[in-house]
Design an enzyme around this catalytic site. Structure first.
Site, PDB file in Angstrom:
ATOM      1  N   PRO A  49      12.549  -9.537  30.937  1.00 53.42           N
ATOM      2  CA  PRO A  49      13.758  -9.973  31.631  1.00 53.42           C
ATOM      3  C   PRO A  49      13.685  -9.775  33.137  1.00 53.42           C
ATOM      4  O   PRO A  49      13.368  -8.692  33.621  1.00 53.42           O
ATOM      5  CB  PRO A  49      14.858  -9.108  31.008  1.00 53.42           C
ATOM      6  CG  PRO A  49      14.169  -7.989  30.345  1.00 53.42           C
ATOM      7  CD  PRO A  49      12.821  -8.460  29.990  1.00 53.42           C
ATOM      8  N   GLU A  50      13.941 -10.837  33.861  1.00 55.55           N
ATOM      9  CA  GLU A  50      14.092 -10.750  35.313  1.00 55.55           C
ATOM     10  C   GLU A  50      15.561 -11.093  35.585  1.00 55.55           C
ATOM     11  O   GLU A  50      16.384 -11.030  34.671  1.00 55.55           O
ATOM     12  CB  GLU A  50      13.112 -11.708  36.014  1.00 55.55           C
ATOM     13  CG  GLU A  50      11.653 -11.327  35.692  1.00 55.55           C
ATOM     14  CD  GLU A  50      10.605 -12.166  36.410  1.00 55.55           C
ATOM     15  OE1 GLU A  50      10.907 -12.702  37.482  1.00 55.55           O
ATOM     16  OE2 GLU A  50       9.495 -12.271  35.879  1.00 55.55           O
ATOM     17  N   LYS A  98      17.772  -6.571  38.580  1.00 47.48           N
ATOM     18  CA  LYS A  98      17.548  -6.450  37.139  1.00 47.48           C
ATOM     19  C   LYS A  98      18.348  -5.307  36.533  1.00 47.48           C
ATOM     20  O   LYS A  98      18.209  -5.028  35.342  1.00 47.48           O
ATOM     21  CB  LYS A  98      16.054  -6.227  36.872  1.00 47.48           C
ATOM     22  CG  LYS A  98      15.162  -7.344  37.412  1.00 47.48           C
ATOM     23  CD  LYS A  98      13.706  -6.909  37.439  1.00 47.48           C
ATOM     24  CE  LYS A  98      12.906  -7.808  38.379  1.00 47.48           C
ATOM     25  NZ  LYS A  98      11.597  -7.216  38.704  1.00 47.48           N
ATOM     26  N   ARG A 135      -2.075  -7.357  37.141  1.00 47.10           N
ATOM     27  CA  ARG A 135      -1.287  -8.387  36.472  1.00 47.10           C
ATOM     28  C   ARG A 135      -1.724  -9.750  36.962  1.00 47.10           C
ATOM     29  O   ARG A 135      -2.416  -9.883  37.956  1.00 47.10           O
ATOM     30  CB  ARG A 135       0.198  -8.168  36.663  1.00 47.10           C
ATOM     31  CG  ARG A 135       0.689  -8.308  38.067  1.00 47.10           C
ATOM     32  CD  ARG A 135       1.983  -7.562  38.222  1.00 47.10           C
ATOM     33  NE  ARG A 135       1.785  -6.152  37.938  1.00 47.10           N
ATOM     34  CZ  ARG A 135       2.776  -5.278  37.846  1.00 47.10           C
ATOM     35  NH1 ARG A 135       4.003  -5.649  37.981  1.00 47.10           N
ATOM     36  NH2 ARG A 135       2.518  -4.019  37.623  1.00 47.10           N
TER      37      ARG A 135
END
Length: 309
Positions: free
Chosen positions: A2-3, A61, A292
């Site tokens: 979730p962003e 967030k 990442r």
DNA sequence: CCTCAAACCTGGAAGC
DNA sequence: TGCTTCCAGGTTTGAG
């Protein structure tokens, strides 16, 4: 993962279920989920018992529920956190970490009873807010509110979190100036929640693809127009995700009603390695940065001179 | 103050 | 089939 858009969808979904309701006896099933509540799980539950939820709020967030005690229940979903509203008798989810029973204000607290002894026909106004989190990067805590720069209440632990790009009070000029003072790459800056919040790996890549910038572009080279383009791109992709009801791809992420969100089809760069760029047809590349992935188009987003990581 | 990287987790997928 | 390794990644913390 979730962003901002996903968290906002959760907030909107929670609003009608939690506002105006009273919290009952909270059960912490996994202490790690309240690890940032320093006084411990018992204190956490104690500060919530009997409190009325007065509203739902978000910055970046982070999500929080204001309480009639003047404190707030602060939540971060981490990578796999979900806040679900379920009937109290609903079977426990595999990674259920915290149970927060809610009842309509004024309703009598449910008598203490083992789950198996709960009446089959629970009152329609009784629901349970559940924090489910497989990877336990998320957390809940009770925090005091402090005034933000506009005099509104902000949980003290997130004072350092910047406003997000969908916040009407976000200051584009101040952000551009802060970026130029940095000596780093543009993606690292976009992920820095003290500069701009709510942007994670996915929306950073999407905003940079739309703005035609490589993720290593040095921040000090970004003039006002380039920064405006990045911000416009971030807002565009976030609003599109929001309009689709939330989200993305990862089956772990589920909205407040337990439905998997789906925004993956709107992604132009993220996760599209070797697929043709929708602008020029060049295969999208994947590069590793900070352990990442960064996805970009080699033609539209060439690696800049003086790349910074 | 700024910059950067390690650490924290789990489970699905991929490799052998 | 079963074991191992890789991978997803937001935030805090601390070193330099």
């Amino acid at each position: 993962m979730p962003e901002l858009p996903e968290v906002e969808v959760v907030r909107r979904g929670l609003e009608r279920w939690v506002t105006g309701r009273a919290i009952g006896a909270v059960t912490v099933l996994h202490p790690r989920s309240v690890r940032r509540h320093v006084p411990g799980p018992e204190d956490f539950a104690g500060r919530l018992a009997g409190r009325l939820v007065t509203g739902t709020h978000r910055r970046g967030k982070y999500l929080w529920l204001t309480l009639d005690s003047g404190d707030a229940l602060l939540a971060h979903l981490g990578m796999s956190g979900q806040l679900l509203v379920q009937p109290p008798a609903q079977a426990a989810e595999r990674h259920l970490r915290v149970r927060l029973p809610l009842r309509a204000a004024g309703a009598k607290p449910a008598p203490a009873a083992a789950p198996a002894e709960r009446p089959a026909a629970a009152p329609a106004d009784a629901v349970e807010l559940r924090f489910v989190d497989q990877r336990t990067f998320g957390h809940l805590l009770v925090d005091t509110l402090v005034p933000d720069d506009a005099g509104r209440g902000l949980p003290s632990l997130i004072r350092h979190i910047a406003r997000d790009p969908l916040d009407p009070a976000f200051d584009d000029e101040a952000f551009a100036a802060a970026l130029r003072r940095r000596r780093t790459g543009v993606k690292r800056a976009l992920l820095d929640q003290s500069l701009i919040s709510g942007v994670g790996n996915i929306y950073a890549d999407e905003a940079l693809w739309r703005a035609r910038l490589h993720w290593t572009q040095p921040t000090e080279t970004l003039d006002r127009e380039r920064v405006a383009a990045v911000l416009a791109a971030a807002r565009e992709v976030m609003r599109a995700a929001l309009a689709e009801g939330g989200t993305s791809f990862d089956s772990l992420y589920v909205n407040v009603n337990g439905e998997s969100g789906y925004f993956a089809r709107g992604l132009r760069a993220y996760g599209r390695r070797d697929e043709p760029c929708e602008r020029c047809g060049t295969p999208i590349r994947r590069e590793v940065f900070m352990n990442r992935s960064s996805f970009s188009c080699p033609t539209c987003q060439p690696t800049p001179d003086g790349a910074r990581f």
